[in-house]
Design an enzyme around this catalytic site. Structure first.
Site, PDB file in Angstrom:
ATOM      1  CE  LYS A 122     -15.234  19.175 -18.559  1.00  6.71           C
ATOM      2  NZ  LYS A 122     -16.492  18.677 -18.954  1.00  6.71           N
ATOM      3  CE  LYS A 174      -9.291  13.951 -17.084  1.00  5.86           C
ATOM      4  NZ  LYS A 174     -10.359  13.929 -16.335  1.00  5.86           N
ATOM      5  CE  LYS A 232     -10.426  18.678 -12.109  1.00  6.75           C
ATOM      6  NZ  LYS A 232     -11.665  18.471 -12.358  1.00  6.75           N
TER       7      LYS A 232
END
Ligand code: TYM
Length: 342
Positions: free
Chosen positions: A208, A205, A119
């Site tokens: 969102k 994956k 991230k």
């Protein structure tokens, strides 16, 4: 003796996806159907986790409420006496325990977290709270002495860190925390461990947080459009259905979606489709299932208003605050912040 606790949380930093539904929400609903009475079930909205990366702050409050509505729409019974539902930021003990745990988690451990690396990669600025994310998650789990934490495979490392800090503190202070079960046992218990992949880039994956509109199905997508995304999913040129994520990730993802919606073991579904040469038949089957799941959830969602959800939460949070504060107090006295039995 107190019941063992099953606990899980779903963030509301962005719109929920089919991955959240199949990886977290439906497994919890099924656990409630199967085990309520035998176990205590905690389902919560980690709203503090939702702000670890920039989000739409104007929408956050209602997104959090809507997450509860999705749980309800997927079948979670909110009046079940063995189920507690709450927002993380409404229970201040989560934040306070995080600080204490932080003093027993090492910088090196947090630096090794794959999710943090992924991230933060390529970002100009990375918040301290993103780094600290796993400590808050450990507090979420340890505050309620949870044994079972049904989460997707992407959260495995965070669960392992939680176990690590709990064991470390138990060996220093006596039996402070219940150690959550190791990942493999979790998966055996809730028969999941799924990782739903992007329909376009099945090596990643479905997420969102990543903009991948044709690879991601949102729970509020028009069901027909969602079904079209499945029909257009990336597959491969082998022309033979096999459950093999390494060589056929797109096909395996579809098998996984079918198995999870039907609540059947993946082995059974894989066996049923094995050797099928028409990918479009498989896509059609997955598309129909996804479409009908979305229709059902969206219909149920309309029947449960935001006002109703807020009042359910307030009732639960009133109870949960006491449970959490009691646990926090015992940790505070163990580490010398309070006198014992004060
Ligand atoms: P979040 O909101 O990122 O994900 C919520 C849950 O959805 C699962 N999930 C998936 N499962 C399968 N396939 C996917 N594509 C997919 N995408 C998401 C996640 O594994 C997760 O189970 N850190 C947690 C939230 C949390 C939490 C906790 C969970 C905070 N504290 C304590 C359990 C216990 C998370 O990833 O949220």
């Amino acid at each position: 003796m107190a019941k063992e606790v099953i606990l899980t949380g779903v963030r509301s930093n962005a719109e929920l996806t089919l991955g959240n539904l199949l990886g977290a929400i439906l497994p919890l609903v099924r656990l409630q159907q199967q085990y309520s009475g035998e176990y205590q079930i905690n389902a919560f909205m980690p709203d503090l986790h939702s702000i670890t990366t920039p989000t739409n702050y104007e929408q956050l409050f209602y997104r959090t409420i809507d997450t509860l509505r999705f749980f309800e729409a997927a079948g979670l019974k909110l009046d079940d006496p063995n189920t507690l539902i709450y927002r993380q930021s409404y229970i201040p003990a989560h934040s306070e325990l995080t600080w204490i745990l932080d003093s027993f988690i090492y910088y090196g451990e947090l630096s090794r977290m794959t999710q943090f690396k992924e991230k933060s990669q390529g970002q100009k600025s990375v918040s301290a709270s993103l780094f600290n994310y796993p400590a808050l998650m450990a507090a979420d789990i340890l505050l309620y002495d949870a044994s079972y934490v049904p989460v997707g495979e992407d959260q495995r490392q965070h669960l392992e860190l939680t176990r690590e800090v709990a064991m470390r503190m138990n060996s220093r202070f006596g039996n402070l925390f219940v150690i959550p079960k190791a990942w493999d046992e979790q998966v055996k218990f809730n028969k999941t461990g799924v990782r739903i992949r992007s329909l376009k880039n099945p090596q990643f994956k479905m997420s969102k947080s990543i903009s991948d509109p044709s690879g991601t199905i949102l729970l509020l997508d028009n069901p027909k459009e969602a079904s079209n995304k499945i029909l257009a999913a990336t597959t491969d040129s082998l022309g033979n259905v096999n459950y093999d994520f390494k060589n056929q990730p797109g096909i395996s993802n579809l098998l996984q979606i079918i198995a999870t919606i039907k609540n059947q073991p993946i082995e059974e579904i894989a066996q049923y489709w094995k050797g099928e040469t028409s990918y479009s038949k498989l896509k059609q089957a997955a598309a129909e299932l996804v479409e009908s799941v979305l229709v059902e959830i969206q219909t149920n969602l309309k029947l449960f208003s935001r006002d109703e959800a807020i009042s359910v939460l307030a009732k639960h949070e009133f109870k949960v605050r006491d449970i959490a504060n009691m646990k926090l107090a015992s940790v505070q006295s163990s580490v010398g912040l309070r006198l014992k039995n004060s």
